[in-house]
Design a protein around this motif. Structure first.
Motif, PDB file in Angstrom:
ATOM      1  N   ASN A 448       0.849  -1.206   0.000  1.00  0.00           N
ATOM      2  CA  ASN A 448       0.000   0.000   0.000  1.00  0.00           C
ATOM      3  C   ASN A 448       0.875   1.242   0.000  1.00  0.00           C
ATOM      4  O   ASN A 448       0.572   2.236  -0.663  1.00  0.00           O
ATOM      5  CB  ASN A 448      -0.897   0.025   1.237  1.00  0.00           C
ATOM      6  N   ARG A 449       1.915   1.174   0.783  1.00  0.00           N
ATOM      7  CA  ARG A 449       2.841   2.308   0.876  1.00  0.00           C
ATOM      8  C   ARG A 449       3.545   2.519  -0.461  1.00  0.00           C
ATOM      9  O   ARG A 449       3.602   3.625  -0.986  1.00  0.00           O
ATOM     10  CB  ARG A 449       3.831   1.994   1.985  1.00  0.00           C
ATOM     11  N   ILE A 450       4.063   1.415  -1.017  1.00  0.00           N
ATOM     12  CA  ILE A 450       4.791   1.487  -2.287  1.00  0.00           C
ATOM     13  C   ILE A 450       3.866   2.022  -3.389  1.00  0.00           C
ATOM     14  O   ILE A 450       4.275   2.820  -4.228  1.00  0.00           O
ATOM     15  CB  ILE A 450       5.348   0.092  -2.656  1.00  0.00           C
ATOM     16  N   ASP A 451       2.584   1.615  -3.358  1.00  0.00           N
ATOM     17  CA  ASP A 451       1.635   2.031  -4.398  1.00  0.00           C
ATOM     18  C   ASP A 451       1.077   3.432  -4.162  1.00  0.00           C
ATOM     19  O   ASP A 451       0.200   3.884  -4.901  1.00  0.00           O
ATOM     20  CB  ASP A 451       0.463   1.033  -4.450  1.00  0.00           C
ATOM     21  N   GLY A 452       1.514   4.077  -3.096  1.00  0.00           N
ATOM     22  CA  GLY A 452       1.060   5.448  -2.838  1.00  0.00           C
ATOM     23  C   GLY A 452      -0.354   5.520  -2.303  1.00  0.00           C
ATOM     24  O   GLY A 452      -0.993   6.570  -2.351  1.00  0.00           O
ATOM     25  N   LEU A 453      -0.909   4.397  -1.793  1.00  0.00           N
ATOM     26  CA  LEU A 453      -2.279   4.421  -1.279  1.00  0.00           C
ATOM     27  C   LEU A 453      -2.371   5.135   0.058  1.00  0.00           C
ATOM     28  O   LEU A 453      -3.427   5.606   0.449  1.00  0.00           O
ATOM     29  CB  LEU A 453      -2.811   2.993  -1.134  1.00  0.00           C
ATOM     30  N   VAL A 454      -1.253   5.138   0.779  1.00  0.00           N
ATOM     31  CA  VAL A 454      -1.270   5.767   2.094  1.00  0.00           C
ATOM     32  C   VAL A 454       0.112   6.326   2.404  1.00  0.00           C
ATOM     33  O   VAL A 454       1.124   5.766   1.995  1.00  0.00           O
ATOM     34  CB  VAL A 454      -1.702   4.750   3.186  1.00  0.00           C
ATOM     35  N   GLU A 455       0.099   7.477   3.074  1.00  0.00           N
ATOM     36  CA  GLU A 455       1.358   8.017   3.613  1.00  0.00           C
ATOM     37  C   GLU A 455       1.334   7.754   5.099  1.00  0.00           C
ATOM     38  O   GLU A 455       0.324   8.043   5.747  1.00  0.00           O
ATOM     39  CB  GLU A 455       1.396   9.532   3.411  1.00  0.00           C
ATOM     40  N   GLN A 456       2.431   7.229   5.625  1.00  0.00           N
ATOM     41  CA  GLN A 456       2.415   6.893   7.055  1.00  0.00           C
ATOM     42  C   GLN A 456       3.503   7.631   7.799  1.00  0.00           C
ATOM     43  O   GLN A 456       4.562   7.939   7.239  1.00  0.00           O
ATOM     44  CB  GLN A 456       2.608   5.385   7.229  1.00  0.00           C
ATOM     45  N   ALA A 520      -9.328   4.895   7.525  1.00  0.00           N
ATOM     46  CA  ALA A 520      -9.814   6.276   7.587  1.00  0.00           C
ATOM     47  C   ALA A 520      -9.021   7.159   6.624  1.00  0.00           C
ATOM     48  O   ALA A 520      -9.586   8.025   5.932  1.00  0.00           O
ATOM     49  CB  ALA A 520      -9.681   6.801   9.017  1.00  0.00           C
ATOM     50  N   ALA A 521      -7.719   6.923   6.568  1.00  0.00           N
ATOM     51  CA  ALA A 521      -6.880   7.736   5.665  1.00  0.00           C
ATOM     52  C   ALA A 521      -7.301   7.518   4.213  1.00  0.00           C
ATOM     53  O   ALA A 521      -7.317   8.443   3.400  1.00  0.00           O
ATOM     54  CB  ALA A 521      -5.407   7.371   5.864  1.00  0.00           C
TER      55      ALA A 521
END
Ligand code: FAD
Length: 553
Positions: A448-456, A520-521
């Motif tokens: 998800n992170r790699i695909d840009g779906l979420v910034e953490q 939520a994000a």
């Protein structure tokens, strides 16, 4: 003519070498010289005898010279110290301690497996007889004999041996203070991953002092007084020093063998030293880091045993011997009802080495939450940004920590990427796992992170502009407040409450375990918000041993 093998050090690496050598060659003459009175004993089990979990001392003395002779036709000389190596003459001078006699023993191939000595810094008062280290059965006997319920103990050093000793002394109803120079226990791991162990130690009445070291000792009547660098003073009936080990390589140095920067013996991939007729293995050697092409040292039982075997293979079947591929530094420790462990590189080690990495932490349970007894489990994975290759992993929890750690160690060994974790097909039935195991979840979160779906983010922002949205249920949010001002919008009500948020200001979502804040994000991002999610959640504020049915949104 039969080959003469001489082994210096008869415990993990030395005994493993000798046993494998015998299986490969029935007529070799194999002699082990061991300085101590015991051979091939279970040093990893020593703390558990002190605490009474292992009740039989004999269980730790896995072999004796007689059993090794009967089973493997080994000539084992205990209480026999190797004094010097004559490389040109291919012989070793040994001293039989009971007879005070010396003798030269010749060899065709020599194995150096002298291990490592516990550090005993040259501090004032260090020779007080109430200050102990733990390396062998005699150390264990001395500690076991000194221990009485109600005593006070100071354990200095909170690595895995210090943790084991603290736990086991507590089992004997000793009042334990644990001191660690670094700002966390189990310093191989990243600090957030040992919070669970620290809280468990506290709950079992162990006092922890972090970021402090011992400066001197002094006798104070019936106690030994430990003065810490901070000025803090602790009185103890006994002190356990567990601050690390130093390779026992005086013989190798005096023989002119190549040593690494910290005194470890340099070996090739078949455990040969700079003298091809001398092999070395175990805590005394430098080894290859399996993650990066570096040198490293891993003073652990697994590497020692396997390196001993590699060396024996190379002696008797050099054309078929498989090289030692290096070590990962996999380690695990238990403290009462919880455990934590690491394999590969930690985040802080990567940071110090200035190597690029990405990381996510996920929280779930060791098995399906609807099955009784589900307990939280946290997995942190670290990977190489360009390739997705796993560089390290850490796990903590109450149950199933070892299983996840072993899977991740295997994944790193196989050069797997975070994408590979998504589809690892792991054993699943409700008592054992989940349809999506926490390891799969770690892979999903990384992708998800790699695909840009979420910034953490892993640190709460110190910026009033950021709207921190706590999506936990109100009772949980109130019972375990976040350590910062938040707007509480429970996750199920988020879509209906978007107007409570200012679209022109950044948003950070947080929850207990990091999962709902991610969900939520995703909602907020798709509604045009500039949003980040708090990775791993506020788990530190939730009792890790509470049942899975807590409102953990
Ligand atoms: C209390 C404790 C708990 C541990 N728990 C774990 C654990 O849970 N997991 C894990 O992976 N590892 C653990 N370890 C570490 C593990 O035991 C070591 O990594 C492993 O034993 C190293 O093997 P080795 O053969 O190199 O050295 P050792 O097993 O220490 O053996 C070396 C032997 O060489 C002998 N020797 C040295 N010099 C001479 C000489 N000149 N002449 C004759 N003999 C000599 C020494 O007396 C010693 O007995 C633990 C260690 C200790 C002390």
């Amino acid at each position: 003519m039969s080959k003469k093998l001489l082994v210096i050090g008869g415990v993990a690496a030395g005994a493993s070498f000798a046993a494998r050598a015998r299986r490969l060659c029935e007529n070799a003459q194999i002699t082990i010289v061991e300085r101590g009175p015991d051979v091939s004993f279970a040093n990893c089990g020593l703390p558990y005898f002190v605490g009474g979990e292992i009740v039989s001392r004999d269980a730790l003395a896995v072999q004796t010279p007689a059993t090794l002779n009967a089973m493997l036709n080994l000539n084992v000389q205990t209480c026999c110290e190797a004094l010097r190596i004559d490389r040109a003459g291919k012989r070793v001078e040994v001293c039989y301690q009971d007879r005070s006699e010396t003798e030269w023993l010749s060899y065709d191939k020599l194995m150096l497996a002298p291990g490592a000595t516990p550090l005993r810094p040259d501090l004032p008062g260090i020779d007080d007889p109430r200050i102990f280290v733990m390396r062998n059965l005699q150390d264990m006997d001395r500690i076991a004999a000194a221990v009485e319920s109600g005593m006070r103990a100071v354990v200095i050093g909170a690595g895995f041996i210090g943790l084991e000793m603290a736990e086991q002394l507590r089992h004997r109803e000793i009042v334990v203070q644990l001191i660690e120079l670094q700002n966390q226990v189990f310093p191989q791991l990243d600090a957030p991953m040992v919070k669970l162990i620290e809280s468990e130690l506290h709950q079992h009445g162990i006092g922890i002092t972090l970021g402090d070291g011992v400066a001197k000792f002094e006798p104070a009547g019936e106690f030994v007084r430990c003065h810490l660098s901070s000025g803090k003073v602790l009185d103890a009936d006994l002190v356990i020093l567990s601050i690390g080990v130093r390779p026992d390589t005086v013989l190798a140095r005096e023989a002119g063998l190549a040593l690494g920067p910290h005194g470890h013996i340099v070996v090739n991939e078949f455990q040969q030293t700079s003298d091809p007729d001398i092999y070395a293995a175990g805590d005394a050697v430098e080894t290859h880091d399996r993650v990066f092409d570096d040198k490293t040292v891993v003073p652990m039982g697994g590497p020692a045993n396997r390196q001993g075997r590699v060396a024996a293979d190379h002696v008797f079947m050099p054309e078929k011997a498989r090289p030692y591929p290096g070590s990962l530094g996999t380690a695990i420790a238990r403290a009462f009802g919880v455990a934590a462990g690491i394999t590969g590189w930690s985040e802080k080690r990567l940071k110090t080495a200035k190597r690029a990495y990405e990381t996510v932490t996920v929280n779930d349970h060791q098995h399906a939450t609807y099955y009784p007894g589900a307990k939280p489990l946290t997995v942190k994975i670290i990977w190489e940004p360009d390739t997705g290759r796993l560089l390290g992993a850490q796990v903590n929890g109450c149950e199933g920590v070892d299983k996840r750690l072993d899977v991740l160690a295997t994944a790193i060994t196989a050069g797997m990427t975070v994408e590979d974790l998504c589809h690892l097909e792991l054993a699943y039935a409700p008592p054992f796992g989940s349809a999506k195991d926490v390891i799969n979840l770690a892979g999903f979160a990384a992708c998800n992170r790699i695909d840009g779906l979420v910034e953490q983010v892993t640190v709460l922002p110190d910026d009033e502009q950021v709207q921190i949205v706590d999506v936990r249920p109100k009772p949980l949010s109130e019972a375990f407040p976040a350590p910062c001002p938040v707007i509480n919008i429970p996750f199920p009500t988020l879509r209906a409450n978007l107007d409570k948020l200012d679209r022109n200001r950044p948003v950070l979502t947080l929850c207990a375990f990091g999962k709902m804040s991610y969900f939520a994000a995703r909602i907020l991002k798709q509604h045009g918000f500039n949003v980040q999610s708090f990775s791993g959640g506020l788990k530190a504020n939730v009792d890790p041993r509470s049942p899975a049915k807590l409102p953990t949104a």
